[in-house]
Scaffold this motif. Sequence first.
Motif, mmCIF file in Angstrom:
data_model
loop_
_atom_site.group_PDB
_atom_site.id
_atom_site.type_symbol
_atom_site.label_atom_id
_atom_site.label_comp_id
_atom_site.label_asym_id
_atom_site.label_seq_id
_atom_site.Cartn_x
_atom_site.Cartn_y
_atom_site.Cartn_z
ATOM 1 N N ASP A 196 8.878 -5.481 -4.236
ATOM 2 C CA ASP A 196 7.750 -6.159 -3.591
ATOM 3 C C ASP A 196 6.982 -5.139 -2.750
ATOM 4 O OD1 ASP A 196 9.700 -5.856 -1.647
ATOM 5 O OD2 ASP A 196 9.388 -7.830 -0.747
ATOM 6 N N GLY A 197 6.496 -4.137 -3.450
ATOM 7 C CA GLY A 197 5.740 -3.056 -2.839
ATOM 8 C C GLY A 197 4.979 -2.326 -3.925
ATOM 9 N N GLY A 198 4.407 -1.183 -3.563
ATOM 10 C CA GLY A 198 3.628 -0.425 -4.524
ATOM 11 C C GLY A 198 4.467 0.544 -5.334
ATOM 12 N N VAL A 199 3.830 1.108 -6.360
ATOM 13 C CA VAL A 199 4.447 2.120 -7.215
ATOM 14 C C VAL A 199 3.420 3.225 -7.440
ATOM 15 C CG1 VAL A 199 5.243 2.607 -9.560
ATOM 16 C CG2 VAL A 199 6.075 0.591 -8.377
ATOM 17 N N ARG A 200 3.862 4.483 -7.369
ATOM 18 C CA ARG A 200 2.966 5.605 -7.663
ATOM 19 C C ARG A 200 3.234 6.125 -9.075
ATOM 20 N NH1 ARG A 200 5.118 10.594 -3.969
ATOM 21 N NH2 ARG A 200 2.857 10.908 -3.875
ATOM 22 N N ASP A 201 2.322 6.956 -9.573
ATOM 23 C CA ASP A 201 2.451 7.521 -10.932
ATOM 24 C C ASP A 201 2.543 6.409 -11.976
ATOM 25 O OD1 ASP A 201 2.806 10.018 -9.552
ATOM 26 O OD2 ASP A 201 4.964 9.629 -9.450
ATOM 27 N N THR A 202 1.731 5.375 -11.824
ATOM 28 C CA THR A 202 1.878 4.187 -12.669
ATOM 29 C C THR A 202 1.675 4.485 -14.152
ATOM 30 O OG1 THR A 202 -0.411 3.609 -12.143
ATOM 31 C CG2 THR A 202 1.304 2.538 -10.856
ATOM 32 N N ALA A 203 0.694 5.318 -14.480
ATOM 33 C CA ALA A 203 0.456 5.624 -15.896
ATOM 34 C C ALA A 203 1.666 6.316 -16.511
ATOM 35 C CB ALA A 203 -0.789 6.496 -16.038
ATOM 36 N N ASP A 204 2.283 7.214 -15.742
ATOM 37 C CA ASP A 204 3.467 7.924 -16.213
ATOM 38 C C ASP A 204 4.629 6.951 -16.416
ATOM 39 O OD1 ASP A 204 5.109 9.975 -16.946
ATOM 40 O OD2 ASP A 204 4.983 11.086 -15.072
ATOM 41 N N ILE A 205 4.809 6.028 -15.486
ATOM 42 C CA ILE A 205 5.895 5.054 -15.602
ATOM 43 C C ILE A 205 5.675 4.140 -16.805
ATOM 44 C CG2 ILE A 205 6.982 3.053 -14.492
ATOM 45 C CD1 ILE A 205 6.687 4.496 -11.831
ATOM 46 N N VAL A 206 4.439 3.755 -17.038
ATOM 47 C CA VAL A 206 4.137 2.951 -18.224
ATOM 48 C C VAL A 206 4.518 3.709 -19.487
ATOM 49 C CG1 VAL A 206 2.267 1.964 -19.611
ATOM 50 C CG2 VAL A 206 2.344 1.547 -17.141
ATOM 51 N N GLU B 85 0.801 -1.224 0.000
ATOM 52 C CA GLU B 85 0.000 0.000 0.000
ATOM 53 C C GLU B 85 0.836 1.279 0.000
ATOM 54 O OE1 GLU B 85 0.290 -1.441 4.319
ATOM 55 O OE2 GLU B 85 0.124 -2.289 2.299
ATOM 56 N N ILE B 86 2.166 1.170 0.031
ATOM 57 C CA ILE B 86 3.068 2.327 0.005
ATOM 58 C C ILE B 86 3.940 2.244 -1.243
ATOM 59 C CG2 ILE B 86 4.864 3.600 1.226
ATOM 60 C CD1 ILE B 86 2.194 3.531 2.714
ATOM 61 N N ALA B 87 4.133 3.380 -1.902
ATOM 62 C CA ALA B 87 4.967 3.396 -3.108
ATOM 63 C C ALA B 87 6.448 3.298 -2.751
ATOM 64 C CB ALA B 87 4.704 4.662 -3.911
ATOM 65 N N GLY B 88 7.142 2.424 -3.443
ATOM 66 C CA GLY B 88 8.589 2.345 -3.282
ATOM 67 C C GLY B 88 9.320 3.313 -4.188
ATOM 68 N N ILE B 89 8.637 3.780 -5.237
ATOM 69 C CA ILE B 89 9.238 4.699 -6.198
ATOM 70 C C ILE B 89 8.113 5.345 -7.010
ATOM 71 C CG2 ILE B 89 9.494 3.058 -8.103
ATOM 72 C CD1 ILE B 89 12.314 4.272 -8.567
ATOM 73 N N GLY C 261 1.473 -3.456 -7.284
ATOM 74 C CA GLY C 261 0.321 -2.697 -7.728
ATOM 75 C C GLY C 261 0.476 -1.212 -7.467
ATOM 76 N N PRO C 262 -0.517 -0.416 -7.864
ATOM 77 C CA PRO C 262 -0.467 1.039 -7.657
ATOM 78 C C PRO C 262 -0.580 1.389 -6.173
ATOM 79 C CG PRO C 262 -2.098 0.437 -9.323
ATOM 80 C CD PRO C 262 -1.711 -0.812 -8.621
ATOM 81 N N ALA C 263 0.100 2.459 -5.777
ATOM 82 C CA ALA C 263 0.020 2.956 -4.398
ATOM 83 C C ALA C 263 0.371 4.438 -4.410
ATOM 84 C CB ALA C 263 0.969 2.193 -3.485
ATOM 85 N N ALA C 264 -0.527 5.280 -3.907
ATOM 86 C CA ALA C 264 -0.303 6.724 -3.940
ATOM 87 C C ALA C 264 0.668 7.232 -2.877
ATOM 88 C CB ALA C 264 -1.642 7.456 -3.810
ATOM 89 N N PRO C 265 0.639 6.748 -1.616
ATOM 90 C CA PRO C 265 1.512 7.316 -0.584
ATOM 91 C C PRO C 265 2.993 7.176 -0.920
ATOM 92 C CG PRO C 265 -0.228 6.005 0.411
ATOM 93 C CD PRO C 265 -0.284 5.743 -1.050
ATOM 94 N N ALA C 266 3.746 8.236 -0.676
ATOM 95 C CA ALA C 266 5.184 8.244 -0.982
ATOM 96 C C ALA C 266 5.949 7.308 -0.066
ATOM 97 C CB ALA C 266 5.724 9.658 -0.857
#
Length: 240
Positions: free
Chosen positions: A121-131, A98-102, A141-146
């Motif tokens: 083995d954690g979340g990632v934020r800004d997933t659309a941008d990374i794609v 539930e927490i973004a690693g990057i 999976g996606p995760a908003a918290p930094a």
Amino acid sequence: MTALDPSVHAKLLRTNSASLSTLLLKRGLRNTAVRGVRPLAGLDQPMVGPAVTVRYIPAREDIDGSTYSSDPSNQQRKAIDTIPEGHVLVFDCRSVAEIAGIGAMLARRLVYRGCAGLVLDGGVRDTADIVDLGLPTYCMGPAAPANLVAHHASDMNQPIACGGVAVYPDDIIFGDSEAVIVIPRVYVNEIADEAVAMEEQEEFLKLEIEAGKSTLGVYPPNKETLERFEAWRKARAATM
């Protein structure tokens, strides 16, 4: 860090995670597939490269404030700013999904550095941008918290756990649409050769089954099937 031999890299691009896990199992290595991670997007070809590792431990409020991100001692930033071209950055996020690693800003720096991909083995934020960046990324999976909400980057290029698998710096990381496989560097040359041969044999075995033959004696192949395979392989080689 040691670059992967281009010929070995090319061979690994011709195989898949299932074959590699089987070849590692034959060597007694049962725990090689990183659990719980999936690619953010489809891949044109497998992700392959030596591992650069970063370990996250639980954050502590008196250390991981808003200024920690720009602290020169931040091991996450050190890894991102120094990763060699063609390497894969692997994070130990303790399976905190539930927490973004990057996020995408740091992922941009990795693209500039020529990073071959990301595994965490954690979340990632800004997933659309990374794609959109095209950086192969495997996560839970996606995760908003930094990351500073829960993570402190304690060290880099030390042995870590990622998805329940031990990852040592310079291990070879392979990822396709099915799984991420960790290959100890000591085995990679021989496994690459065997994987290419295995793919060729399996191509023939698929043809055998599609032609109506029973799986018994074909998968796994018995002596007669292996003889047919050798004849098929030689005939095909003669036409190339």
